[in-house]
Design an enzyme around this catalytic site. Structure first.
Site, short mmCIF file in Angstrom:
data_model
loop_
_atom_site.label_atom_id
_atom_site.label_comp_id
_atom_site.label_asym_id
_atom_site.label_seq_id
_atom_site.Cartn_x
_atom_site.Cartn_y
_atom_site.Cartn_z
N ASP A 121 -13.96 11.28 6.82
CA ASP A 121 -13.79 12.69 7.18
C ASP A 121 -14.31 13.64 6.10
O ASP A 121 -14.57 14.81 6.37
CB ASP A 121 -12.31 12.99 7.47
CG ASP A 121 -11.88 12.35 8.77
OD1 ASP A 121 -12.67 12.40 9.72
OD2 ASP A 121 -10.78 11.79 8.82
N HIS B 249 -7.15 6.38 2.05
CA HIS B 249 -7.12 5.73 3.36
C HIS B 249 -6.05 4.66 3.35
O HIS B 249 -5.85 3.99 2.34
CB HIS B 249 -8.48 5.10 3.70
CG HIS B 249 -8.61 4.78 5.14
ND1 HIS B 249 -8.13 3.62 5.69
CD2 HIS B 249 -9.12 5.51 6.16
CE1 HIS B 249 -8.36 3.64 6.99
NE2 HIS B 249 -8.95 4.77 7.30
N1 CMC Z 1 -4.63 13.59 -2.41
C1 CMC Z 1 -3.75 13.39 -3.41
N2 CMC Z 1 -2.95 12.30 -3.51
C2 CMC Z 1 -3.04 11.39 -2.54
C3 CMC Z 1 -3.93 11.53 -1.45
C4 CMC Z 1 -4.75 12.68 -1.42
N3 CMC Z 1 -5.61 12.86 -0.42
N4 CMC Z 1 -3.80 10.47 -0.62
C5 CMC Z 1 -2.86 9.69 -1.15
N5 CMC Z 1 -2.40 10.23 -2.33
C6 CMC Z 1 -1.41 9.64 -3.23
C7 CMC Z 1 0.00 9.76 -2.70
O1 CMC Z 1 0.61 10.95 -3.15
C8 CMC Z 1 0.65 8.52 -3.27
O2 CMC Z 1 0.91 8.75 -4.64
P1 CMC Z 1 2.18 8.06 -5.37
O3 CMC Z 1 1.93 6.59 -5.27
O4 CMC Z 1 2.13 8.60 -6.74
O5 CMC Z 1 3.38 8.52 -4.59
C9 CMC Z 1 -0.48 7.46 -3.21
O6 CMC Z 1 -1.70 8.22 -3.29
C10 CMC Z 1 -0.49 6.63 -1.91
O7 CMC Z 1 -0.50 7.52 -0.81
P2 CMC Z 1 0.21 7.27 0.60
O8 CMC Z 1 0.44 8.58 1.24
O9 CMC Z 1 1.38 6.35 0.38
O10 CMC Z 1 -0.90 6.45 1.36
P3 CMC Z 1 -0.96 6.24 2.92
O11 CMC Z 1 -1.66 4.97 3.15
O12 CMC Z 1 0.40 6.39 3.52
O13 CMC Z 1 -1.82 7.49 3.43
C11 CMC Z 1 -3.64 8.88 4.04
C12 CMC Z 1 -3.17 7.44 3.73
C13 CMC Z 1 -5.06 8.81 4.59
C14 CMC Z 1 -2.73 9.48 5.11
C15 CMC Z 1 -3.59 9.70 2.76
O14 CMC Z 1 -4.46 9.16 1.78
C16 CMC Z 1 -3.92 11.18 2.98
O15 CMC Z 1 -3.03 11.96 3.32
N6 CMC Z 1 -5.24 11.59 2.81
C17 CMC Z 1 -5.65 12.94 3.12
C18 CMC Z 1 -5.86 13.09 4.62
C19 CMC Z 1 -7.12 12.41 5.12
O16 CMC Z 1 -8.18 12.53 4.53
N7 CMC Z 1 -6.99 11.67 6.24
C20 CMC Z 1 -8.11 11.00 6.89
C21 CMC Z 1 -7.99 9.51 6.86
S1 CMC Z 1 -9.54 8.69 7.30
C22 CMC Z 1 -9.77 9.09 8.97
C23 CMC Z 1 -8.92 8.32 9.88
O17 CMC Z 1 -9.07 7.08 9.95
O18 CMC Z 1 -8.09 8.94 10.57
#
Ligand code: CMC
Length: 421
Positions: free
Chosen positions: A363, A306
């Protein structure tokens, strides 16, 4: 003297005040940054950017706190109905008994849509995704209710808000009925708002339908938990569309589209689809854990991580408990859910997920409950939208009342320099 931050650039020092919220969150007020220094900030994804002042929802991602108008999400889930929470978010206080009765009555009175909206629905192919249809139908409401709303007029604002709260679940249910080829239902005024959500989706013309207390209780909790989440992607979309002075319905329609994406509200559908594909591939969760950690593989563990919660998602805790109760009460034994449990346990022990503070989010479990309640997978994100509606309305109203300037970020241009043909 109040706090400030000093920035030194090209041997000159500039000073910027600190703004502080009611829960001691602090930010640097850079409103005059460009005028003073010629610089802008660079913050893709707005990870460090506060876009507004807001008195609606407080969220502390480090401590896992979520409060609407000061009330904890845990207490609201135990003691309030979704419609009371909607009133709280939009009008700022929980309703008195009299206010609640009036609010419910107004919603019941307005629980009709123009029959001509059916012709818009009819023109979609059956395979159209319900979120796309919902966004279009919400936008379509404008054509049937073309009066613009004066935000300074309490009566006009209330009328628009009631209209949207009353009609949105009808449109949401129609997106499902369309996919299934079922006759379109209207609300039954003898039922509560949440009961009507189930009624309009599931009631068949040739059978009685009484929404079960398990279904209604779980839906009430799920809708409350999704009702607002401060400046997330869809809410920021609603505010930014509204900042151009586009109307409430147009802004909410844009919010539905933003919510649809798999990194936002669409994750609940993506979670179940991921679990089903792991099952179809033999159920080897370790293989998918390895894929999620492999930087050369685009696969992500859906339902994990998240932007703001870096400890736990308080909504996920409540939903996990509710999911366990619902599954037990309904006596459901689903192999897909076993895969979910294995993934969860493996991820919670895995240094990759621990180091990056990736925990199951709302989710991950909401999809599991929706599936247990018999809600079709492609409707999961529509259920999220139904819950988020009061938050979108409250945030839109606040933005307009605060007279916020039109949202218009800047950029760092990296394209070609001036050239001629
Ligand atoms: N699986 C594997 N690796 C992950 C995941 C995941 N679900 N989420 C983040 N990472 C890794 C990412 O690759 C990165 O690694 P590194 O630092 O080595 O490059 C690190 O964790 C940080 O990730 P980020 O993408 O920079 O984090 P963000 O804050 O931009 O993204 C997120 C947040 C929710 C978009 C992301 O965690 C994600 O894509 N999760 C899966 C989709 C999901 O479940 N979304 C629902 C969010 S909750 C409902 C809502 O409020 O909408």
């Amino acid at each position: 003297m109040s706090d400030s931050v000093k920035l030194t650039y090209q041997n000159k020092t500039f000073e910027f005040p600190i703004v502080e919220g009611s829960e001691n969150e602090k930010g640097i007020d850079i409103k005059t940054l460009r005028a003073q220094t010629g610089l802008i900030t660079f913050d893709p994804g707005f990870k460090n950017t506060g876009s507004c002042n807001s008195g609606i929802t407080f969220l502390n991602g480090e401590e896992g706190i979520l409060r609407y108008r000061g009330y904890s999400i845990e207490e609201l889930c135990e003691k309030a109905s979704f419609i009371e929470v909607a009133f709280l978010l939009i009008f700022g206080e929980l309703p008195t008994e009299k206010e609640l009765a009036l609010f419910n009555n107004e919603i019941r009175e307005d629980s009709l849509v123009d029959e001509d909206l059916k012709s818009i629905l009819k023109s979609f192919p059956k395979a159209a995704h319900p979120m796309g249809v919902l966004s279009s139908l919400t936008s379509g409401l404008i054509a049937f209710n073309p009066n613009s709303v004066d935000v300074e007029s309490e009566a006009e604002m209330r009328e628009a808000i009631i209209m949207l709260i009353a009609k949105f679940p009808i449109l949401a249910s129609w997106t499902h009925r369309k996919v299934k080829g079922l006759p379109l239902n209207y609300a039954n005024t003898a039922l509560s708002y949440v009961e009507n959500v189930a009624h309009m989706m599931f009631k068949l013309p040739h059978q009685d339908f009484k929404p079960s207390p398990v279904l209604v209780g779980a839906l009430n909790k799920l809708l409350i938990l999704h009702a607002d989440h401060e400046q997330n992607c869809s809410t920021s979309t609603v505010r930014i569309v509204g900042s151009s002075q586009a109307g409430l319905f147009a802004s909410v329609s844009a919010g539905v589209s933003a919510l649809w994406g798999p990194l936002h509200g669409g994750a609940n559908q993506a979670v179940i689809e991921m679990l089903e594909s792991i099952q179809a591939d033999g159920g080897d969760t370790k293989k998918y854990m390895a894929k999620a950690k492999d930087k050369n593989d685009p696969f992500r563990l859906m339902g994990f991580g998240h932007r703001v919660y870096k400890n736990f998602d308080p909504r996920a805790r409540i939903i996990k408990k509710a999911a366990d109760e619902v599954l037990q009460e309904l006596g459901i034994n689903d192999p897909v859910l076993e895969i979910a449990k294995s993934l969860e346990q493996e991820a919670l022990r895995d240094p990759y997920f621990i180091d990056r503070k990736l925990y199951p989010n709302v989710d991950f479990y909401s999809g599991i409950i929706y599936r247990a309640l018999g809600i079709p997978t492609e409707m999961f994100t529509v259920m999220f939208a139904l819950g988020r509606l009061p938050g979108w309305i409250a945030q839109w109203l606040e933005m307009r009342k605060n007279n916020e300037p039109i949202g218009r970020p800047r950029q760092i241009y990296t394209g070609k320099q001036n050239r001629s043909i």
